[in-house]
Design a protein around this motif. Structure first.
Motif, mmCIF file in Angstrom:
data_model
loop_
_atom_site.group_PDB
_atom_site.id
_atom_site.type_symbol
_atom_site.label_atom_id
_atom_site.label_comp_id
_atom_site.label_asym_id
_atom_site.label_seq_id
_atom_site.Cartn_x
_atom_site.Cartn_y
_atom_site.Cartn_z
ATOM 1 N N HIS A 181 0.834 -1.204 0.000
ATOM 2 C CA HIS A 181 0.000 0.000 0.000
ATOM 3 C C HIS A 181 0.869 1.255 0.000
ATOM 4 C CE1 HIS A 181 -3.364 -2.331 2.390
ATOM 5 N NE2 HIS A 181 -2.891 -3.014 1.349
ATOM 6 N N GLY A 182 2.179 1.049 0.175
ATOM 7 C CA GLY A 182 3.077 2.183 0.300
ATOM 8 C C GLY A 182 3.098 2.718 1.722
ATOM 9 N N ILE A 183 2.677 1.893 2.675
ATOM 10 C CA ILE A 183 2.623 2.308 4.080
ATOM 11 C C ILE A 183 3.759 1.637 4.849
ATOM 12 C CG2 ILE A 183 1.208 2.377 6.183
ATOM 13 C CD1 ILE A 183 0.104 3.998 3.765
ATOM 14 N N LYS A 184 4.613 2.431 5.469
ATOM 15 C CA LYS A 184 5.690 1.886 6.283
ATOM 16 C C LYS A 184 5.144 1.530 7.661
ATOM 17 C CE LYS A 184 9.267 4.382 3.790
ATOM 18 N NZ LYS A 184 10.315 5.399 3.845
ATOM 19 N N MET A 185 5.757 0.543 8.286
ATOM 20 C CA MET A 185 5.271 0.007 9.564
ATOM 21 C C MET A 185 5.032 1.058 10.651
ATOM 22 S SD MET A 185 4.472 -3.103 9.239
ATOM 23 C CE MET A 185 4.285 -3.558 10.952
ATOM 24 N N PRO A 186 5.886 2.068 10.819
ATOM 25 C CA PRO A 186 5.631 3.043 11.886
ATOM 26 C C PRO A 186 4.316 3.823 11.710
ATOM 27 C CG PRO A 186 7.907 3.209 11.132
ATOM 28 C CD PRO A 186 7.186 2.307 10.168
ATOM 29 N N PHE A 187 3.774 3.826 10.482
ATOM 30 C CA PHE A 187 2.561 4.596 10.199
ATOM 31 C C PHE A 187 1.327 3.710 10.039
ATOM 32 C CE2 PHE A 187 6.262 6.780 8.357
ATOM 33 C CZ PHE A 187 6.276 7.903 9.171
ATOM 34 N N ASN A 188 1.471 2.415 10.328
ATOM 35 C CA ASN A 188 0.385 1.450 10.123
ATOM 36 C C ASN A 188 -0.860 1.807 10.938
ATOM 37 O OD1 ASN A 188 -1.191 -1.086 10.486
ATOM 38 N ND2 ASN A 188 0.407 -1.908 9.163
ATOM 39 N N GLN A 189 -0.674 2.069 12.231
ATOM 40 C CA GLN A 189 -1.824 2.362 13.096
ATOM 41 C C GLN A 189 -2.522 3.654 12.671
ATOM 42 O OE1 GLN A 189 -2.708 0.239 16.037
ATOM 43 N NE2 GLN A 189 -1.496 -1.046 14.701
ATOM 44 N N ALA A 190 -1.747 4.660 12.316
ATOM 45 C CA ALA A 190 -2.326 5.932 11.880
ATOM 46 C C ALA A 190 -3.115 5.758 10.589
ATOM 47 C CB ALA A 190 -1.216 6.971 11.685
ATOM 48 N N GLU A 191 -2.621 4.898 9.694
ATOM 49 C CA GLU A 191 -3.322 4.654 8.428
ATOM 50 C C GLU A 191 -4.656 3.968 8.675
ATOM 51 O OE1 GLU A 191 -3.360 5.069 4.182
ATOM 52 O OE2 GLU A 191 -2.286 6.018 5.829
ATOM 53 N N GLN A 192 -4.694 3.071 9.658
ATOM 54 C CA GLN A 192 -5.953 2.405 10.005
ATOM 55 C C GLN A 192 -6.985 3.430 10.479
ATOM 56 O OE1 GLN A 192 -5.528 -1.034 12.599
ATOM 57 N NE2 GLN A 192 -3.487 -1.422 11.788
ATOM 58 N N LYS A 193 -6.538 4.365 11.289
ATOM 59 C CA LYS A 193 -7.443 5.402 11.797
ATOM 60 C C LYS A 193 -7.996 6.245 10.652
ATOM 61 C CE LYS A 193 -7.751 8.846 15.474
ATOM 62 N NZ LYS A 193 -7.034 9.488 16.605
ATOM 63 N N LYS A 194 -7.131 6.598 9.707
ATOM 64 C CA LYS A 194 -7.558 7.374 8.536
ATOM 65 C C LYS A 194 -8.565 6.587 7.691
ATOM 66 C CE LYS A 194 -3.160 9.856 7.871
ATOM 67 N NZ LYS A 194 -2.002 9.975 6.945
ATOM 68 N N ALA A 195 -8.317 5.288 7.552
ATOM 69 C CA ALA A 195 -9.195 4.440 6.737
ATOM 70 C C ALA A 195 -10.606 4.401 7.294
ATOM 71 C CB ALA A 195 -8.621 3.027 6.645
ATOM 72 N N VAL A 196 -10.725 4.318 8.603
ATOM 73 C CA VAL A 196 -12.050 4.278 9.236
ATOM 74 C C VAL A 196 -12.723 5.643 9.139
ATOM 75 C CG1 VAL A 196 -13.271 3.959 11.433
ATOM 76 C CG2 VAL A 196 -11.473 2.354 10.743
ATOM 77 N N ALA A 197 -11.974 6.717 9.361
ATOM 78 C CA ALA A 197 -12.547 8.067 9.287
ATOM 79 C C ALA A 197 -13.078 8.376 7.890
ATOM 80 C CB ALA A 197 -11.496 9.102 9.683
ATOM 81 N N ALA A 198 -12.422 7.826 6.865
ATOM 82 C CA ALA A 198 -12.836 8.079 5.480
ATOM 83 C C ALA A 198 -13.932 7.121 5.002
ATOM 84 C CB ALA A 198 -11.628 7.980 4.552
ATOM 85 N N GLY A 199 -14.304 6.153 5.834
ATOM 86 C CA GLY A 199 -15.312 5.181 5.418
ATOM 87 C C GLY A 199 -14.758 4.105 4.516
ATOM 88 N N TYR A 200 -13.421 4.031 4.431
ATOM 89 C CA TYR A 200 -12.779 2.990 3.628
ATOM 90 C C TYR A 200 -12.917 1.636 4.318
ATOM 91 C CZ TYR A 200 -9.141 0.672 0.883
ATOM 92 O OH TYR A 200 -8.461 -0.187 0.073
ATOM 93 N N TRP A 201 -12.882 1.652 5.646
ATOM 94 C CA TRP A 201 -12.978 0.433 6.458
ATOM 95 C C TRP A 201 -13.972 0.692 7.575
ATOM 96 C CZ3 TRP A 201 -11.003 -4.314 5.641
ATOM 97 C CH2 TRP A 201 -10.998 -5.243 6.682
ATOM 98 N N ASN A 202 -14.934 -0.201 7.745
ATOM 99 C CA ASN A 202 -15.961 -0.038 8.776
ATOM 100 C C ASN A 202 -15.740 -1.009 9.929
ATOM 101 O OD1 ASN A 202 -17.830 0.095 5.871
ATOM 102 N ND2 ASN A 202 -17.589 1.900 7.136
ATOM 103 N N LEU A 203 -16.054 -0.559 11.121
ATOM 104 C CA LEU A 203 -15.925 -1.384 12.314
ATOM 105 C C LEU A 203 -17.304 -1.863 12.757
ATOM 106 C CD1 LEU A 203 -13.520 0.924 14.377
ATOM 107 C CD2 LEU A 203 -12.918 -0.814 12.679
#
Length: 200
Positions: free
Chosen positions: A102-124
């Motif tokens: 995805h072009g996401i480095k490990m230190p930014f993995n958790q932050a990317e998950q948060k962005k994904a949910v906020a954008a509606g890309y991933w639902n909980l």
């Protein structure tokens, strides 16, 4: 194979780390690859929707199903794992897992998950059939309606920005379709809250 396991009605706990590609063989496109994403064998962007594994599993009615993203909501993630472990029957926890493809480095993995949910890309959400016998709603939508721009989010990942660079016209069309699909999916999940309500 996974479908056969959950259909067996055995008390098994399954965790899926969803990278949205075949990560173990180099990042090829799969049925889990979303619309507009670039991957091996989908160099000009995948044109069809991602397979909805959660909905497939929920259709059985006796499978515990949760979709989580630890970086977006650690408490919801922990609760899902606890419920899945306690459930007497097949359980499936699907974890959002950004990866190097995805072009996401490990230190930014958790932050990317948060962005994904906020954008509606991933639902909980969580679906716990054990609650039906207690007269409670088995379905819980744990993420709010999208508050961030979907297209802006996906353009921050190389698997999407690569398509925009190579095929800008196609990218614009596919990204718009993907954004519409995300709204449609969230609305369907929101309706499930009412659908499963014991008061209905």
């Amino acid at each position: 194979g996974l479908d056969h396991v959950i259909a067996s009605h055995e008390n098994v706990n399954i965790v899926v780390f969803d990278t949205e590609v075949y990560s173990n063989t180099g990042g090829q496109a799969s049925k889990a690859t979303p619309t507009g994403a670039v991957a091996k064998f989908a160099a000009s962007g995948k044109v069809v929707k991602k397979k909805d594994l959660a909905q497939i599993a929920m259709s059985y009615g006796y499978v515990y199903v949760a979709q989580v993203a630890m970086g977006a909501n650690a408490n919801q993630c922990l609760k899902a794992f606890q419920e899945a472990a306690a459930y007497d029957g097949p359980s499936l926890v699907i974890c959002y897992a950004p990866c190097i493809n995805h072009g996401i480095k490990m230190p930014f993995n958790q932050a990317e998950q948060k962005k994904a949910v906020a954008a509606g890309y991933w639902n909980l959400f969580r679906y716990n059939p054990a609650l039906i016998a207690e007269g409670k709603n088995p379905f819980s939508l744990d993420s709010k309606a999208p508050s961030a721009d979907y297209v802006e989010f996906i353009e921050g990942e190389t698997r999407y920005s690569a398509l925009k660079r190579s095929f800008p016209g196609k990218a614009e069309k596919l990204f718009a379709i993907a954004a519409e699909n995300s709204i449609e999916k969230y609305n369907k999940l929101a309706k499930l809250v009412d659908f499963y309500s014991p008061e209905k």
